[in-house]
Each structure stands twice: as C-alpha cells, then as structure tokens.
Design a protein around this motif. Structure first.
Motif, short mmCIF file in Angstrom:
data_model
loop_
_atom_site.label_atom_id
_atom_site.label_comp_id
_atom_site.label_asym_id
_atom_site.label_seq_id
_atom_site.Cartn_x
_atom_site.Cartn_y
_atom_site.Cartn_z
N VAL A 198 0.84 -1.20 0.00
CA VAL A 198 0.00 0.00 0.00
C VAL A 198 0.88 1.26 0.00
O VAL A 198 0.45 2.32 -0.46
N VAL A 199 2.11 1.12 0.50
CA VAL A 199 2.98 2.30 0.66
C VAL A 199 4.23 2.24 -0.21
O VAL A 199 5.05 3.17 -0.19
N LEU A 200 4.38 1.18 -1.01
CA LEU A 200 5.55 1.05 -1.87
C LEU A 200 5.21 0.20 -3.09
O LEU A 200 4.57 -0.85 -2.96
N ALA A 201 5.64 0.66 -4.25
CA ALA A 201 5.58 -0.15 -5.47
C ALA A 201 6.91 0.00 -6.19
O ALA A 201 7.42 1.12 -6.33
N VAL A 202 7.49 -1.12 -6.61
CA VAL A 202 8.67 -1.11 -7.47
C VAL A 202 8.20 -1.53 -8.85
O VAL A 202 7.58 -2.57 -9.02
N LEU A 203 8.47 -0.69 -9.84
CA LEU A 203 7.87 -0.82 -11.16
C LEU A 203 8.89 -1.29 -12.19
O LEU A 203 9.80 -0.55 -12.55
N ALA A 204 8.74 -2.55 -12.61
CA ALA A 204 9.59 -3.15 -13.65
C ALA A 204 11.07 -2.99 -13.34
O ALA A 204 11.89 -2.89 -14.25
N GLY A 205 11.42 -2.92 -12.06
CA GLY A 205 12.81 -2.87 -11.65
C GLY A 205 13.52 -1.56 -11.89
O GLY A 205 14.73 -1.46 -11.64
N CYS A 211 5.51 6.01 -0.29
CA CYS A 211 4.73 6.82 0.65
C CYS A 211 5.54 6.88 1.94
O CYS A 211 5.49 5.95 2.76
N ALA A 212 6.26 7.95 2.15
CA ALA A 212 7.19 8.03 3.29
C ALA A 212 6.47 7.89 4.62
O ALA A 212 7.02 7.32 5.57
N GLU A 239 -2.40 10.81 -1.66
CA GLU A 239 -2.13 9.82 -2.71
C GLU A 239 -2.14 8.41 -2.11
O GLU A 239 -2.68 7.47 -2.70
N ARG A 240 -1.54 8.26 -0.93
CA ARG A 240 -1.59 6.96 -0.25
C ARG A 240 -3.03 6.56 0.04
O ARG A 240 -3.43 5.43 -0.21
N GLY A 241 -3.81 7.50 0.59
CA GLY A 241 -5.20 7.20 0.91
C GLY A 241 -6.04 6.86 -0.30
O GLY A 241 -7.03 6.13 -0.19
N GLY A 242 -5.64 7.35 -1.47
CA GLY A 242 -6.34 7.01 -2.71
C GLY A 242 -5.83 5.75 -3.36
O GLY A 242 -6.24 5.41 -4.46
N PHE A 243 -4.90 5.07 -2.72
CA PHE A 243 -4.31 3.81 -3.19
C PHE A 243 -3.40 4.00 -4.41
O PHE A 243 -3.18 3.06 -5.18
N ALA A 244 -2.82 5.19 -4.57
CA ALA A 244 -1.88 5.38 -5.68
C ALA A 244 -0.64 4.51 -5.50
O ALA A 244 0.02 4.14 -6.48
N GLY A 245 -0.28 4.19 -4.26
CA GLY A 245 0.88 3.34 -4.02
C GLY A 245 0.63 1.88 -4.28
O GLY A 245 1.58 1.09 -4.40
N ASN A 246 -0.63 1.48 -4.40
CA ASN A 246 -0.99 0.08 -4.64
C ASN A 246 -1.07 -0.16 -6.14
O ASN A 246 -2.12 -0.44 -6.71
N ALA A 247 0.09 -0.04 -6.78
CA ALA A 247 0.19 -0.06 -8.24
C ALA A 247 1.11 -1.19 -8.66
O ALA A 247 1.84 -1.77 -7.85
#
Length: 303
Positions: A198-205, A211-212, A239-247
C-alpha cells in the motif's frame, strides 16, 4: 543478505545487476469477489476497509470483471471463482505468489483468510496443470502475507519487507528464502499500516512509488529512494489514501492503478512516471476498495 540496516542493504543492492529474472510477470490470476463483504477479522488491522454499508457486491463483481478484461489486453489473465466463506479472498496476492516453477503459499494472519491458502483448485492448477512445485508456508506459525508484505524487484532479486501484524521477522526470513532473493531490506511499517504494497511499489525494476509516511524508519525510505533515483515518485498522504501506491507494472511500459489512485496522483508524480518511460492505465475499482485493498492486491503474478 537479509538485513534491517538500510545503508548495508543499499551498498549491496547497488551492485545487483538486473539479471535475476523477468522484470514483469508472464501471466496473472485473480479471484472473483463472490460473497464480497466486510470481513470483521481483517478489518481489525486494516484501516483502509470501509464500513459494512459501503460494500456493493454486484458493483465489485462488475469492476473486477472489467479489470480482468483490461489485463487480458496485456498478458494472459485467469480468474478463479470466489468463495463466500472468504469474503475478502479477492486479494490473492497475499496467499499465493510464484517464482519460476514454484507456487508459494503464504501464512495469513486471520482465520477468515487462512481458508484461501487451502484452496485445492488453485493449488491443483499450479501443481497439476502447470507442473509447479509447491512451497507451502501456510502451516507454520509466523504470518507472512507474501507480496502484500514484501514488495519485490524481480529484475534484481531484491525484497522490501515491512513488518506489521501481517508479517513478523521470522515470516520475513521465510519469504526471503522462499523467493530466493539476493537481498531483503526489513523495516517496520508505520503504526496503522498493514501491508507494504500500500505504501511502496517497485515498477519493472527501474522506478518506485514511495509513501514516506507509511514507514516507521526514514532510513529505509531514503535507501529505497536512493536506489531507484531519479525515477522515484514520493507520494503524499492523500495519494496513499487514494491507493496510488498500490500499483503494479504488468509490462515494461505501463503502470496500472485504480481510477481513485490515478485521480489522487499529483502532476509531478505523474510526470515522474512518464519520465521513467511509463504510461498510466487507471481502472475503476471503488467498490473493491471498500475491502481495504486496491488493484495491486487483486493481482497474483505468475512467473
């Protein structure tokens, strides 16, 4: 290496080439939201879950089906039926994950979700149809909710594991070995956070959404940001509350998140994704988000 020392992790991780494996999955599977309702056990440590009156099972099913159709444009996407006895079982990435040739089965914290890990149809699909071996962590006592708790850079073999009631230190070590990772950074999540994804996404390496305020240790945030600089989007509380980090990146050039996440994403962070070579694809999932998870939580990757 598995460590709580951000500086030691960073020194090691900088030397890891992106040759560990495919950066994105070859296929994915979902679990339909049949019987979708508020699971009171899960709600005990998931502050993102809505009240019982906010759940609309029919709308959730329609949005979930649309998500599968959209994903099928990018990669093969299988959907298993839901189980009304597991009302929040539409988030299978917590119970199931894969590495090439192996299915990992996690140990869920709550009994209502432990039912998912025992599903014979999902186990059988991987063991009998795909010929995968099964690495079963579900019977041991330490919670380890797989790619909810640990965010993985598949290209470099790096894990980022946040500790909470859904994953303890022993569970983190079990997942580090089960995924066969080169290095895992272990850190405490902030009070009230239940899953790292929810607070971190790593995208294609090659990029990260961070979300600090979801981390208890600023040193872990700094290490991750340094590792993926300059392609880092620092997300604020809205952005965290809107789930932008859950990507998630399902291909080398596209990041997927919910429509709410996309709407919450600040222009500077949208630009940061574009500069990293990603287009953004947002899918309506507001009914599903009542369950306390979003798009990334719905997707179990097949490697």
């Amino acid at each position: 290496m598995i460590t709580r020392d951000p500086d030691a992790f960073l020194r090691f991780a900088r030397g890891c080439a992106p040759d560990f494996g495919a950066a994105t999955a070859k296929a994915a599977f979902l679990v339909a939201p049949e019987g979708f309702a508020r699971a009171e056990q899960s709600a005990a440590d998931n502050r993102y879950m809505a009240g019982a009156g906010a759940f609309d099972a029919g709308r959730a099913m329609a949005q979930h089906r649309a998500l599968q159709r959209a994903m099928a444009d990018i990669l093969p996407t299988v959907c298993f039926p839901g189980d009304p006895r597991a009302p929040d079982g539409l988030f299978p990435n917590n119970a199931f994950a894969t590495v090439p040739g192996r299915l990992l089965v996690g140990r869920m914290r709550h009994p209502v979700r432990q039912r998912e890990a025992a599903r014979a149809d999902i186990r059988g699909f991987f063991a009998d149809t795909l010929g995968y071996a099964i690495h079963d962590l579900s019977g041991q006592p330490h919670p380890c909710e797989l790619t909810g708790a640990v965010v993985i850079d598949r290209a470099r073999g790096l894990g980022f594991c946040g500790l909470s009631e859904r994953c303890d230190a022993e569970g983190a070590a079990l997942m580090h070995h089960a995924f066969g990772l080169r290095a895992t950074l272990v850190f405490e999540l902030a009070q009230g956070e239940y899953h790292t994804n929810v607070v971190l996404a790593v995208l294609a390496g090659r990029a990260a959404l961070l979300c600090a305020d979801g981390f208890a240790d600023p040193g872990a945030v700094a290490a991750i940001a340094t590792l993926y600089a300059p392609h880092v989007a620092m997300l604020g509380p809205g952005e965290r509350g809107g789930f932008a980090g859950n990507a998630i990146a399902l291909s080398e050039d596209t990041v997927w998140m919910s429509q709410a996440g996309g709407a919450a994403l600040a222009p500077a962070n949208r630009a940061a994704l574009a500069q990293a070579g990603f287009q953004l694809r947002a899918v309506p999932l507001d009914a599903i988000e009542a369950g306390g998870g979003s798009l990334r939580c719905c997707i179990a990757e097949i490697y």
